[in-house]
Design an enzyme around this catalytic site. Structure first.
Site, mmCIF file in Angstrom:
data_model
loop_
_atom_site.group_PDB
_atom_site.id
_atom_site.type_symbol
_atom_site.label_atom_id
_atom_site.label_comp_id
_atom_site.label_asym_id
_atom_site.label_seq_id
_atom_site.Cartn_x
_atom_site.Cartn_y
_atom_site.Cartn_z
ATOM 1 N N THR A 49 38.176 38.727 49.523
ATOM 2 C CA THR A 49 37.593 38.162 48.305
ATOM 3 C C THR A 49 38.724 37.532 47.498
ATOM 4 O O THR A 49 39.885 37.594 47.907
ATOM 5 C CB THR A 49 36.905 39.247 47.445
ATOM 6 O OG1 THR A 49 37.924 39.972 46.761
ATOM 7 C CG2 THR A 49 36.071 40.205 48.267
ATOM 8 N N CYS A 50 38.369 36.985 46.334
ATOM 9 C CA CYS A 50 39.422 36.343 45.545
ATOM 10 C C CYS A 50 40.450 37.360 45.050
ATOM 11 O O CYS A 50 41.590 37.020 44.785
ATOM 12 C CB CYS A 50 38.806 35.604 44.372
ATOM 13 S SG CYS A 50 37.981 36.704 43.251
ATOM 14 N N ASN A 51 40.045 38.622 44.947
ATOM 15 C CA ASN A 51 40.936 39.636 44.400
ATOM 16 C C ASN A 51 41.621 40.504 45.440
ATOM 17 O O ASN A 51 42.481 41.308 45.098
ATOM 18 C CB ASN A 51 40.160 40.578 43.471
ATOM 19 C CG ASN A 51 39.991 39.974 42.106
ATOM 20 O OD1 ASN A 51 40.833 39.201 41.676
ATOM 21 N ND2 ASN A 51 38.905 40.303 41.438
ATOM 22 N N GLU A 114 32.227 44.458 37.649
ATOM 23 C CA GLU A 114 31.577 43.183 38.021
ATOM 24 C C GLU A 114 30.647 43.411 39.220
ATOM 25 O O GLU A 114 30.914 44.271 40.062
ATOM 26 C CB GLU A 114 32.611 42.093 38.314
ATOM 27 C CG GLU A 114 33.710 42.486 39.281
ATOM 28 C CD GLU A 114 33.584 41.874 40.658
ATOM 29 O OE1 GLU A 114 32.705 41.038 40.841
ATOM 30 O OE2 GLU A 114 34.350 42.266 41.541
ATOM 31 N N GLN A 116 29.576 41.140 41.644
ATOM 32 C CA GLN A 116 29.677 40.308 42.846
ATOM 33 C C GLN A 116 30.277 41.068 44.027
ATOM 34 O O GLN A 116 29.944 40.817 45.178
ATOM 35 C CB GLN A 116 30.527 39.053 42.575
ATOM 36 C CG GLN A 116 29.872 38.023 41.678
ATOM 37 C CD GLN A 116 29.726 38.523 40.252
ATOM 38 O OE1 GLN A 116 30.638 39.125 39.701
ATOM 39 N NE2 GLN A 116 28.575 38.296 39.661
ATOM 40 N N GLY A 189 32.142 22.448 42.112
ATOM 41 C CA GLY A 189 31.518 23.493 42.928
ATOM 42 C C GLY A 189 30.157 23.840 42.347
ATOM 43 O O GLY A 189 29.939 23.729 41.124
ATOM 44 N N LYS A 192 27.822 30.326 43.882
ATOM 45 C CA LYS A 192 27.463 31.487 43.058
ATOM 46 C C LYS A 192 28.295 31.563 41.777
ATOM 47 O O LYS A 192 27.782 31.849 40.700
ATOM 48 C CB LYS A 192 27.671 32.770 43.886
ATOM 49 C CG LYS A 192 26.767 32.865 45.098
ATOM 50 C CD LYS A 192 27.035 34.103 45.929
ATOM 51 C CE LYS A 192 28.274 34.027 46.790
ATOM 52 N NZ LYS A 192 28.273 33.023 47.868
ATOM 53 N N MET A 193 29.627 31.308 41.924
ATOM 54 C CA MET A 193 30.485 31.443 40.743
ATOM 55 C C MET A 193 30.217 30.319 39.747
ATOM 56 O O MET A 193 30.298 30.520 38.530
ATOM 57 C CB MET A 193 31.967 31.482 41.140
ATOM 58 C CG MET A 193 32.347 32.647 42.004
ATOM 59 S SD MET A 193 31.633 34.219 41.467
ATOM 60 C CE MET A 193 32.667 34.650 40.106
ATOM 61 N N SER A 194 29.887 29.143 40.259
ATOM 62 C CA SER A 194 29.587 28.021 39.359
ATOM 63 C C SER A 194 28.306 28.317 38.573
ATOM 64 O O SER A 194 28.190 27.995 37.395
ATOM 65 C CB SER A 194 29.429 26.730 40.148
ATOM 66 O OG SER A 194 30.645 26.443 40.797
HETATM 67 N N1 LIG Z 1 31.873 35.281 44.825
HETATM 68 C C1 LIG Z 1 32.678 35.912 43.990
HETATM 69 O O1 LIG Z 1 32.420 37.018 43.518
HETATM 70 C C2 LIG Z 1 33.958 35.262 43.522
HETATM 71 C C3 LIG Z 1 34.641 35.830 42.444
HETATM 72 C C4 LIG Z 1 35.782 35.210 41.990
HETATM 73 C C5 LIG Z 1 36.236 34.061 42.596
HETATM 74 N N2 LIG Z 1 35.566 33.548 43.650
HETATM 75 C C6 LIG Z 1 36.113 32.349 44.269
HETATM 76 O O2 LIG Z 1 35.317 31.254 43.807
HETATM 77 C C7 LIG Z 1 35.226 30.271 44.844
HETATM 78 C C8 LIG Z 1 33.756 29.974 45.085
HETATM 79 O O3 LIG Z 1 33.110 31.173 45.452
HETATM 80 P P1 LIG Z 1 31.508 31.261 45.503
HETATM 81 O O4 LIG Z 1 31.190 32.690 45.754
HETATM 82 O O5 LIG Z 1 30.911 30.568 44.343
HETATM 83 O O6 LIG Z 1 31.228 30.412 46.863
HETATM 84 P P2 LIG Z 1 29.848 29.832 47.399
HETATM 85 O O7 LIG Z 1 28.689 30.373 46.664
HETATM 86 O O8 LIG Z 1 29.896 30.013 48.882
HETATM 87 O O9 LIG Z 1 29.981 28.272 47.075
HETATM 88 C C9 LIG Z 1 30.992 27.528 47.678
HETATM 89 C C10 LIG Z 1 31.149 26.213 46.944
HETATM 90 O O10 LIG Z 1 32.350 25.598 47.411
HETATM 91 C C11 LIG Z 1 32.023 24.286 47.888
HETATM 92 N N3 LIG Z 1 32.944 23.972 48.985
HETATM 93 C C12 LIG Z 1 33.148 24.688 50.128
HETATM 94 N N4 LIG Z 1 34.112 24.109 50.864
HETATM 95 C C13 LIG Z 1 34.532 23.017 50.169
HETATM 96 C C14 LIG Z 1 35.519 22.025 50.414
HETATM 97 N N5 LIG Z 1 36.274 22.060 51.520
HETATM 98 N N6 LIG Z 1 35.709 21.055 49.481
HETATM 99 C C15 LIG Z 1 34.964 21.052 48.362
HETATM 100 N N7 LIG Z 1 34.002 21.943 48.070
HETATM 101 C C16 LIG Z 1 33.801 22.923 48.976
HETATM 102 C C17 LIG Z 1 30.583 24.365 48.323
HETATM 103 O O11 LIG Z 1 30.049 23.063 48.346
HETATM 104 P P3 LIG Z 1 28.763 22.707 49.252
HETATM 105 O O12 LIG Z 1 27.589 23.165 48.463
HETATM 106 O O13 LIG Z 1 28.840 21.240 49.392
HETATM 107 O O14 LIG Z 1 28.960 23.431 50.548
HETATM 108 C C18 LIG Z 1 30.015 25.231 47.189
HETATM 109 O O15 LIG Z 1 29.809 24.481 46.038
HETATM 110 C C19 LIG Z 1 35.966 30.855 46.057
HETATM 111 O O16 LIG Z 1 37.290 30.363 46.093
HETATM 112 C C20 LIG Z 1 35.997 32.338 45.784
HETATM 113 O O17 LIG Z 1 37.125 32.979 46.366
HETATM 114 C C21 LIG Z 1 34.431 34.112 44.123
#
Ligand SMILES: NC(=O)c1ccc[n+]([C@@H]2O[C@H](COP(=O)([O-])OP(=O)(O)OC[C@H]3O[C@@H](n4cnc5c(N)ncnc54)[C@H](OP(=O)(O)O)[C@@H]3O)[C@@H](O)[C@H]2O)c1
Length: 426
Positions: A49-51, A114, A116, A189, A192-194
């Site tokens: 994960t990110c952490n 949290e 997630q 993006g 989920k995080m967005s």
């Molecule tokens: N999930 C968590 O709890 C969490 C917490 C903290 C930080 N994060 C970090 O936040 C980031 C996003 O996590 P998420 O959970 O929101 O992921 P997610 O729901 O799987 O969404 C991934 C997003 O990244 C885009 N994407 C994937 N590959 C890409 C690329 N090569 N170039 C540009 N855009 C790309 C996807 O676009 P498409 O829709 O076009 O595929 C989608 O918008 C990650 O780096 C993760 O480590 C996650």
């Protein structure tokens, strides 16, 4: 068999190191195959994960198994084990079990409680099974940890307040720029995080949000969830012109290479406007070289520590409540684990008695010849099975329920000796 975890987290390594170790979902299958091809790793699960990056293993030899995981991590990150080692933590059996429970409950998270992380533990469990890294022991451990995570969220108040990395990033942006409602905000993006970013931004009164994503459809779907707010959407390809007009940019994509860097930002950043970047992605979406630009201020997940310190203070009591509950789940796992040790002796004993029963029954029935019809034969068979089950019931219950490790092992040895059991061959 022993359980161990080798890993690193926001507590032991900076984002610069964590991103080098991160294993994105598409690489998990190969990583698990590589780990389980080592001679001392019987089971392996990866939580990335990110952490944190954590590798849980089941091994016959703790020392060898751990050495093999470190080898794997050094090769995967290309950091070399002398650089890697100071960042790694290693926990064995009871501590490894408790650690996964705490992680699933959100008690080891940067943002305490949290939600997630529980979904991430579930995904790691599912993919670990799918790619054949998780077998009997890790399956049970992950299931127990998921139960623990759910219980902590339903039976304590740690999950209240919808805290997440996204909410902390919005909080940091709010602290840095109080007039957030008038700022032009861009989000790269639409995952989920967005979604959480948008949710917290609108709750803080942000009114000028633009979401950019590789797939425009997903950005549109996200905007629809907040249809009462005028959210714009654009394809990611248009990010530079949109950023030119922005005051704040949040980045939360799963891209494995930086999207924004000095090279593409320098020509577009206006000296009288300034730009703040909040990158919650790991690997980072914003290259550290943007800090060389005078009018840009960039923050990453590690910069959220200042915001979450406050959150930790207010949640410490709830966390203590949760720790007690986790002890119960660790005990439940330990009980299963202890019973597992008895499985081979019990199956061996059952197998031996069952073989005797079948042979003796066959002899008796052949002696009786045709005098007995099917009905009578069935009654005799049921009688022999009933006697065997009743005789074996008490010793098995006693053996499984024996809490004292030494007493349990002595009982197993006594059974193996008295019944001349060959446990290895069953
Ligand atoms: N999930 C968590 O709890 C969490 C917490 C903290 C930080 N994060 C970090 O936040 C980031 C996003 O996590 P998420 O959970 O929101 O992921 P997610 O729901 O799987 O969404 C991934 C997003 O990244 C885009 N994407 C994937 N590959 C890409 C690329 N090569 N170039 C540009 N855009 C790309 C996807 O676009 P498409 O829709 O076009 O595929 C989608 O918008 C990650 O780096 C993760 O480590 C996650």
């Amino acid at each position: 068999m022993h359980i161990a975890v080798v890993g690193l987290s926001h507590k032991t390594a900076s984002v610069e190191v964590r991103e080098k170790l991160s294993i994105p979902e598409p690489q998990l299958e190969n990583a698990i195959a590589e780990l389980t091809s080592y001679p001392h790793i019987q089971e392996a699960a990866i939580l990335s994960t990110c952490n944190r990056l954590e590798i849980y293993i089941v091994t016959e030899s703790t020392e060898q198994g751990i050495w093999e995981v470190i080898q794997f991590l050094a090769e995967h990150s290309q950091l070399g084990s002398p650089i890697l080692r100071p960042h790694l933590f290693i926990l064995l059996h009871h501590d490894a079990v408790m650690h996964l429970m705490r992680v699933a409950a959100g008690l080891d998270s940067l943002v305490l409680g949290e939600g997630q992380i529980l979904a991430q533990v579930k995904t790691s469990h599912k993919l670990g099974q799918q790619y054949k890294g998780i077998k009997t022991i890790l399956n049970r451990l992950f299931k127990q940890a998921i139960t623990a995570g759910k219980r902590v969220r339903t039976e304590t108040s740690i999950g209240t307040g919808a805290v997440s990395i996204s909410s902390a990033a919005v909080e940091l942006a709010y602290m840095k720029m109080e007039n957030i409602s008038t700022c032009k905000i861009t989000i790269l993006g639409a995952g989920k995080m967005s979604r959480l970013l948008v949710q917290h931004l609108v709750s803080k009164g942000a009114g000028r949000i633009c979401i950019l994503n590789r797939s425009l459809r997903r950005a549109e779907d996200l905007a629809k969830l907040f249809s009462e707010h005028p959210i714009q959407v654009r394809p990611l390809a248009e990010m530079l012109p949109v950023i030119t007009e922005s005051d704040i940019v949040f980045t939360s994509t799963s891209a494995t290479e930086p999207i924004l860097e000095r090279g593409n930002l320098e020509p577009i950043v206006c000296s009288n406007r300034g730009l703040m970047l909040f990158d919650i992605s790991v690997p980072r979406n914003v290259h550290s070289n943007v800090n060389e630009l005078e009018h840009i201020k960039a923050f990453n997940v590690d910069d959220l520590k200042a915001v979450v310190a406050q959150n930790h203070e207010s949640r410490r009591k709830m966390a203590q409540e949760a720790e007690g509950l986790l002890e119960e789940e660790v005990d439940a796992f330990d009980m299963w684990w202890r019973a597992l040790e008895t499985v081979s002796t019990i199956s061996c004993l059952r197998h031996k008695i069952e073989t005797i029963r079948e042979q003796e029954l066959e002899k008796a029935l052949s002696r009786l010849g045709s005098e007995f019809g099917d009905k009578q034969q069935e009654v005799i068979e049921a009688l022999t099975k009933g006697i065997v089950n009743k005789i074996l019931h008490d010793p098995m219950v006693q053996l499984r329920g024996q809490q004292d490790v030494d007493a349990r092992r002595s009982c197993m040895q006594a059974l193996q000796m008295l019944f001349n059991l060959d446990v290895e061959t069953v």
